[in-house]
Each structure stands twice: as C-alpha cells, then as structure tokens.
Design a protein around this motif. Structure first.
Motif, PDB file in Angstrom:
ATOM      1  N   VAL A   1      18.543  38.966  29.287  1.00 40.58           N
ATOM      2  CA  VAL A   1      17.195  38.468  29.540  1.00 40.58           C
ATOM      3  C   VAL A   1      16.362  39.502  30.284  1.00 40.58           C
ATOM      4  O   VAL A   1      15.211  39.783  29.918  1.00 40.58           O
ATOM      5  CB  VAL A   1      17.250  37.147  30.333  1.00 40.58           C
ATOM      6  CG1 VAL A   1      15.847  36.735  30.778  1.00 40.58           C
ATOM      7  CG2 VAL A   1      17.885  36.054  29.499  1.00 40.58           C
ATOM      8  N   GLU A   2      16.937  40.081  31.330  1.00 41.51           N
ATOM      9  CA  GLU A   2      16.192  41.055  32.115  1.00 41.51           C
ATOM     10  C   GLU A   2      15.858  42.298  31.292  1.00 41.51           C
ATOM     11  O   GLU A   2      14.772  42.869  31.417  1.00 41.51           O
ATOM     12  CB  GLU A   2      16.990  41.433  33.370  1.00 41.51           C
ATOM     13  CG  GLU A   2      17.163  40.301  34.361  1.00 41.51           C
ATOM     14  CD  GLU A   2      15.835  39.693  34.798  1.00 41.51           C
ATOM     15  OE1 GLU A   2      14.872  40.454  35.046  1.00 41.51           O
ATOM     16  OE2 GLU A   2      15.748  38.459  34.879  1.00 41.51           O
ATOM     17  N   THR A   3      16.788  42.703  30.450  1.00 41.37           N
ATOM     18  CA  THR A   3      16.543  43.865  29.587  1.00 41.37           C
ATOM     19  C   THR A   3      15.437  43.574  28.588  1.00 41.37           C
ATOM     20  O   THR A   3      14.532  44.396  28.379  1.00 41.37           O
ATOM     21  CB  THR A   3      17.832  44.254  28.839  1.00 41.37           C
ATOM     22  OG1 THR A   3      18.833  44.641  29.795  1.00 41.37           O
ATOM     23  CG2 THR A   3      17.582  45.409  27.885  1.00 41.37           C
ATOM     24  N   LEU A   4      15.481  42.407  27.965  1.00 47.28           N
ATOM     25  CA  LEU A   4      14.454  42.050  26.997  1.00 47.28           C
ATOM     26  C   LEU A   4      13.083  42.002  27.651  1.00 47.28           C
ATOM     27  O   LEU A   4      12.103  42.543  27.120  1.00 47.28           O
ATOM     28  CB  LEU A   4      14.778  40.694  26.364  1.00 47.28           C
ATOM     29  CG  LEU A   4      13.807  40.223  25.282  1.00 47.28           C
ATOM     30  CD1 LEU A   4      13.804  41.180  24.092  1.00 47.28           C
ATOM     31  CD2 LEU A   4      14.143  38.805  24.829  1.00 47.28           C
ATOM     32  N   LYS A   5      12.995  41.381  28.808  1.00 43.40           N
ATOM     33  CA  LYS A   5      11.713  41.284  29.515  1.00 43.40           C
ATOM     34  C   LYS A   5      11.152  42.661  29.850  1.00 43.40           C
ATOM     35  O   LYS A   5       9.969  42.937  29.621  1.00 43.40           O
ATOM     36  CB  LYS A   5      11.894  40.466  30.803  1.00 43.40           C
ATOM     37  CG  LYS A   5      12.069  38.984  30.573  1.00 43.40           C
ATOM     38  CD  LYS A   5      12.576  38.260  31.816  1.00 43.40           C
ATOM     39  CE  LYS A   5      11.651  38.384  32.988  1.00 43.40           C
ATOM     40  NZ  LYS A   5      12.168  37.613  34.159  1.00 43.40           N
ATOM     41  N   SER A   6      12.000  43.540  30.372  1.00 44.17           N
ATOM     42  CA  SER A   6      11.515  44.854  30.787  1.00 44.17           C
ATOM     43  C   SER A   6      11.137  45.720  29.585  1.00 44.17           C
ATOM     44  O   SER A   6      10.131  46.438  29.629  1.00 44.17           O
ATOM     45  CB  SER A   6      12.570  45.561  31.645  1.00 44.17           C
ATOM     46  OG  SER A   6      13.738  45.847  30.901  1.00 44.17           O
ATOM     47  N   ARG A   7      11.930  45.654  28.515  1.00 42.05           N
ATOM     48  CA  ARG A   7      11.629  46.465  27.334  1.00 42.05           C
ATOM     49  C   ARG A   7      10.336  46.006  26.654  1.00 42.05           C
ATOM     50  O   ARG A   7       9.541  46.822  26.201  1.00 42.05           O
ATOM     51  CB  ARG A   7      12.801  46.406  26.341  1.00 42.05           C
ATOM     52  CG  ARG A   7      14.101  47.020  26.853  1.00 42.05           C
ATOM     53  CD  ARG A   7      13.967  48.499  27.169  1.00 42.05           C
ATOM     54  NE  ARG A   7      15.218  49.091  27.612  1.00 42.05           N
ATOM     55  CZ  ARG A   7      16.079  49.732  26.828  1.00 42.05           C
ATOM     56  NH1 ARG A   7      15.822  49.869  25.539  1.00 42.05           N
ATOM     57  NH2 ARG A   7      17.190  50.241  27.335  1.00 42.05           N
ATOM     58  N   ILE A   8      10.139  44.687  26.570  1.00 37.74           N
ATOM     59  CA  ILE A   8       8.905  44.161  25.992  1.00 37.74           C
ATOM     60  C   ILE A   8       7.716  44.568  26.853  1.00 37.74           C
ATOM     61  O   ILE A   8       6.666  44.992  26.355  1.00 37.74           O
ATOM     62  CB  ILE A   8       8.971  42.631  25.852  1.00 37.74           C
ATOM     63  CG1 ILE A   8       9.992  42.222  24.779  1.00 37.74           C
ATOM     64  CG2 ILE A   8       7.599  42.049  25.541  1.00 37.74           C
ATOM     65  CD1 ILE A   8       9.610  42.579  23.371  1.00 37.74           C
ATOM     66  N   ALA A   9       7.876  44.444  28.186  1.00 36.51           N
ATOM     67  CA  ALA A   9       6.780  44.806  29.100  1.00 36.51           C
ATOM     68  C   ALA A   9       6.443  46.284  29.008  1.00 36.51           C
ATOM     69  O   ALA A   9       5.282  46.678  29.209  1.00 36.51           O
ATOM     70  CB  ALA A   9       7.167  44.448  30.528  1.00 36.51           C
ATOM     71  N   ASP A  10       7.441  47.111  28.674  1.00 39.16           N
ATOM     72  CA  ASP A  10       7.210  48.550  28.558  1.00 39.16           C
ATOM     73  C   ASP A  10       6.610  48.933  27.211  1.00 39.16           C
ATOM     74  O   ASP A  10       6.363  50.123  26.964  1.00 39.16           O
ATOM     75  CB  ASP A  10       8.530  49.306  28.753  1.00 39.16           C
ATOM     76  CG  ASP A  10       8.985  49.294  30.210  1.00 39.16           C
ATOM     77  OD1 ASP A  10       8.160  48.993  31.090  1.00 39.16           O
ATOM     78  OD2 ASP A  10      10.183  49.575  30.463  1.00 39.16           O
ATOM     79  N   GLY A  11       6.427  47.967  26.346  1.00 40.97           N
ATOM     80  CA  GLY A  11       5.771  48.241  25.072  1.00 40.97           C
ATOM     81  C   GLY A  11       6.696  48.638  23.940  1.00 40.97           C
ATOM     82  O   GLY A  11       6.221  49.085  22.889  1.00 40.97           O
ATOM     83  N   GLU A  12       8.007  48.470  24.124  1.00 39.59           N
ATOM     84  CA  GLU A  12       8.924  48.782  23.032  1.00 39.59           C
ATOM     85  C   GLU A  12       8.743  47.792  21.892  1.00 39.59           C
ATOM     86  O   GLU A  12       8.266  46.673  22.087  1.00 39.59           O
ATOM     87  CB  GLU A  12      10.379  48.744  23.523  1.00 39.59           C
ATOM     88  CG  GLU A  12      10.792  49.953  24.331  1.00 39.59           C
ATOM     89  CD  GLU A  12      12.303  50.042  24.502  1.00 39.59           C
ATOM     90  OE1 GLU A  12      13.034  49.280  23.836  1.00 39.59           O
ATOM     91  OE2 GLU A  12      12.746  50.877  25.306  1.00 39.59           O
ATOM     92  N   SER A  13       9.155  48.206  20.715  1.00 44.14           N
ATOM     93  CA  SER A  13       9.087  47.300  19.576  1.00 44.14           C
ATOM     94  C   SER A  13      10.062  46.145  19.789  1.00 44.14           C
ATOM     95  O   SER A  13      11.033  46.252  20.550  1.00 44.14           O
ATOM     96  CB  SER A  13       9.453  48.034  18.285  1.00 44.14           C
ATOM     97  OG  SER A  13      10.837  48.357  18.270  1.00 44.14           O
TER      98      SER A  13
END
Length: 211
Positions: free
Chosen positions: A137-149
């Motif tokens: 969950v934390e990885t998904l949130k941070s990656r989405i927030a960073d603009g990753e696909s």
C-alpha cells in the motif's frame, strides 16, 4: 479501471490461491492450523461462483463489497473476516462510481489495510498479512504520488508485498495461532503474508493485462 478490472483481479486471485493451495497449507501446518490454503481456496471459489451468477455489471465498489461478504460467510479462521472486511472497506471507498484511477486504487487498498489492522490489531512486524499488505500500500501510494504510470506503480507494489512476505521468515509471531509457538515460529514464512502477496500479484496482472 472499472468493474472488469475488479472482476479480473478476483478471478486472478482465485486462480493463484487454487494453484498455491497446498503450499499455503504446508506453510500453515508449521505454525498454524494447517487450513489456510483450504480456507482461502474455498472462499475465493465461492467468490467466483458469485461472479458467474452475476449477470449484470455492478459498479466496482459494489463488486468488492459482494466479494468481501462472500469471503466472510465462507472462509473459516481469521482469513475470512480479515479479507472480507478488507474488500468491503475498499469497496465503500469507491461507492457507486463506475471507474477509478491509480490514486483511488491506492485509497481502496489503504482502506483495506486500515480495516485489517483494526480488526486483527496487528502492526508491521507482527508476522501477519500486514507485513505484506502495508509495504504494498505504501509503495503504491508513493509511486502514484510521484507520477509513475499505473503499471509501474502496481508492479512495484506487488514486488513490495513479496519482499514483505519473505521478511516474515525471521520474525517471531505476535498475533494469531502462530504466536502460541513463541520462538518456535521463527524461521517460518507467514501463510497470511504469502496469500496476501499472491493477491497483490493478481491485482498487478489484472491492472496491466487487458482481456
């Protein structure tokens, strides 16, 4: 993402749990009741039955709530209430909307995690499914927030769940049946974290593989 995405996720999860049923049971035999694989397979098979019996296309949130309620009613042990509560909590985040994006998917999984932690009173490091779900969950949130696909973010989340799963091996269980073993629980991979990693990998396939 839409109802079909959730449907694919549940179908992929059911297939993975079925394929790994005996392995999950072997893991549980070492530190639990030796029924985790059987219970999870029974529950997700029931979810598949619900999907096949649903002729209409409910909103994705409603589909998650239905799946969660099915797991609660068919899975024994702790897995049914925990995953059932998780999916229902995630489904309520989406409500009746027909589509959702990566940020909302992260919200769904964050709600699922919060529900699991509340119901199971478990934290990271307790040697439970939280050890796989929270890093995902934390990885998904941070990656989405960073603009990753979305594809990259969900892949990273699934990988984080697998790392968390393996990280349970040296831990001493502090929750559930495994906690009764004390130090003897050390050296065994947690079955709940393992099935959680399978379900997260199923989500990654559902999101990134178009029918």
């Amino acid at each position: 993402m839409n109802t079909e995405t959730v449907r694919r996720w549940l179908m992929q999860a059911a297939a993975s749990v079925r394929e790994q049923r005996d392995y999950l049971t072997q893991l549980d035999a070492a530190i639990g009741d030796a029924d985790h694989g059987t219970n999870m397979d029974r529950g997700f098979s029931a979810v598949l039955g619900k999907l096949e019996a649903t002729n209409d296309a409910p909103p994705p949130g409603r589909l998650l709530i239905t799946a969660g309620s099915t797991l609660v009613s068919t899975v024994g042990g702790a897995s049914g209430p925990l995953w059932g509560s998780a999916l229902r909590s995630g489904g309520r985040v989406l409500g009746d909307q027909t589509t959702f994006d990566g940020a909302q998917l992260a919200e769904v999984l964050a709600a699922a995690l919060a529900s699991v932690k509340d119901l199971g009173t478990a934290s990271l490091g307790d040697k439970t499914m939280v050890d796989a779900l929270e890093p995902a969950v934390e990885t998904l949130k941070s990656r989405i927030a960073d603009g990753e696909s979305l594809a990259q973010a969900v892949e990273a989340a699934a990988a984080a769940a697998e790392v968390g799963m393996r990280a349970t091996i040296p831990l001493q269980a502090r929750k559930g049946r495994a906690s009764y073993l004390g130090e003897r629980s050390i050296g065994h991979q947690d079955p709940g974290a393992t099935s959680t990693a399978l379900i997260m990998r199923a989500l990654q396939r559902a999101v990134t593989t178009q029918p």
